[in-house]
Design a protein around this motif. Sequence first.
Motif, PDB file in Angstrom:
ATOM      1  N   VAL A 168      16.054 -12.288  40.170  1.00 29.73           N
ATOM      2  CA  VAL A 168      16.628 -11.644  39.925  1.00 29.73           C
ATOM      3  C   VAL A 168      17.327 -11.472  41.151  1.00 29.73           C
ATOM      4  O   VAL A 168      19.229 -10.680  40.870  1.00 29.73           O
ATOM      5  CB  VAL A 168      15.983 -10.570  39.261  1.00 29.73           C
ATOM      6  CG1 VAL A 168      17.050  -9.185  39.405  1.00 29.73           C
ATOM      7  CG2 VAL A 168      15.091 -10.113  38.496  1.00 29.73           C
ATOM      8  N   LEU A 169      17.681 -11.155  42.144  1.00 24.07           N
ATOM      9  CA  LEU A 169      17.553 -10.677  43.049  1.00 24.07           C
ATOM     10  C   LEU A 169      18.530 -11.952  43.351  1.00 24.07           C
ATOM     11  O   LEU A 169      19.928 -11.485  44.107  1.00 24.07           O
ATOM     12  CB  LEU A 169      17.449  -9.999  44.790  1.00 24.07           C
ATOM     13  CG  LEU A 169      16.823  -8.718  44.036  1.00 24.07           C
ATOM     14  CD1 LEU A 169      16.303  -8.807  45.591  1.00 24.07           C
ATOM     15  CD2 LEU A 169      17.837  -7.712  44.873  1.00 24.07           C
ATOM     16  N   ALA A 170      18.601 -12.647  44.215  1.00 21.66           N
ATOM     17  CA  ALA A 170      19.026 -13.789  44.126  1.00 21.66           C
ATOM     18  C   ALA A 170      20.217 -14.758  43.601  1.00 21.66           C
ATOM     19  O   ALA A 170      20.951 -14.901  43.386  1.00 21.66           O
ATOM     20  CB  ALA A 170      18.104 -15.645  44.592  1.00 21.66           C
ATOM     21  N   VAL A 171      20.150 -14.644  41.494  1.00 20.99           N
ATOM     22  CA  VAL A 171      21.144 -14.376  40.642  1.00 20.99           C
ATOM     23  C   VAL A 171      21.407 -14.093  40.276  1.00 20.99           C
ATOM     24  O   VAL A 171      22.990 -14.024  40.224  1.00 20.99           O
ATOM     25  CB  VAL A 171      20.170 -15.639  40.067  1.00 20.99           C
ATOM     26  CG1 VAL A 171      20.832 -16.808  38.720  1.00 20.99           C
ATOM     27  CG2 VAL A 171      19.459 -17.080  40.102  1.00 20.99           C
ATOM     28  N   HIS A 172      21.128 -12.974  39.746  1.00 22.02           N
ATOM     29  CA  HIS A 172      21.430 -11.890  38.769  1.00 22.02           C
ATOM     30  C   HIS A 172      22.377 -10.698  39.673  1.00 22.02           C
ATOM     31  O   HIS A 172      23.421 -10.732  39.926  1.00 22.02           O
ATOM     32  CB  HIS A 172      20.915 -11.602  37.688  1.00 22.02           C
ATOM     33  CG  HIS A 172      19.961 -12.384  36.593  1.00 22.02           C
ATOM     34  ND1 HIS A 172      20.724 -13.126  35.708  1.00 22.02           N
ATOM     35  CD2 HIS A 172      18.720 -12.988  36.662  1.00 22.02           C
ATOM     36  CE1 HIS A 172      19.381 -13.126  35.152  1.00 22.02           C
ATOM     37  NE2 HIS A 172      19.049 -14.069  35.379  1.00 22.02           N
ATOM     38  N   VAL A 173      21.861 -10.042  40.411  1.00 20.77           N
ATOM     39  CA  VAL A 173      22.734  -8.890  41.473  1.00 20.77           C
ATOM     40  C   VAL A 173      23.534  -9.322  42.138  1.00 20.77           C
ATOM     41  O   VAL A 173      24.330  -9.134  42.438  1.00 20.77           O
ATOM     42  CB  VAL A 173      20.636  -8.322  41.485  1.00 20.77           C
ATOM     43  CG1 VAL A 173      21.717  -7.277  43.005  1.00 20.77           C
ATOM     44  CG2 VAL A 173      20.347  -7.437  40.870  1.00 20.77           C
TER      45      VAL A 173
END
Length: 257
Positions: A168-173
Amino acid sequence: MRRWPVACAAAAGVLVVLPFLLPHPDVPDFAAILAPPSAAHPLGTDQLGRDVAARMVAGARLTLGLSVAAVLLTGLFGVAVGLLAGASKGPFGAVLVRTADLLAALPTVLFGLLAAVVLGPGVPALLVAVCAVGWTPFARQAHLLTVRETGREYVEGVVALGATRARVLAVHVSRNIAPPLVAHACLRFASTLLTVSGLSFLGLGVQPPTAEWGAMVAEGREYLFAAPHVVLVPSVAVVLTAAAATVLGRRLSGGGG
């Protein structure tokens, strides 16, 4: 906004081509010491008769290169710290934020003095001084953006579908907070440029006779009244470049200007 990439590419092309059209920046001409601008020397010469235009081009590659390198290094590290702090719900995130706040309160010149004592004045000491503090604004900005972004509903939905927090952090956020961080990087480039030039002016960074805008101002300040172009040309270059980066950063952030 489409004009900015074209302008940057054109400026880079000029910096590549001009060295072949101008005299060598380090070759003195004692018959033309402190000569005013002329056809032979468009921006005049300095106290050793060196062509100011040639030294400005050579100085641009060093000054701008160091500033870009410092922004990239501090940006990557600061954003990584901010992401971790924003995603962490425990004391780890608070420690990271407090550390960034503490370092941000310390002057860069202090780190410049310490680095110069340990490493000696020069480019390594300059980069250490700039990077020691420069990552903190990126960390604080990334932390605020990450906290805001991780609170959105789509994050809960992605996690519910099985995505890990790391993904979630590496891609979306990261993807959603990238635009404001790019705008912030432009603003930081302006302040980093001033810091790099300022440290060199104080003798803590690039050393004469190497051409660098801040060092050129320091070398020429004794001749301000006899040959003002020696000081004014690099000074104006620093101010205009920093102003252009600031305007670009504000436009990217939607602040107009």
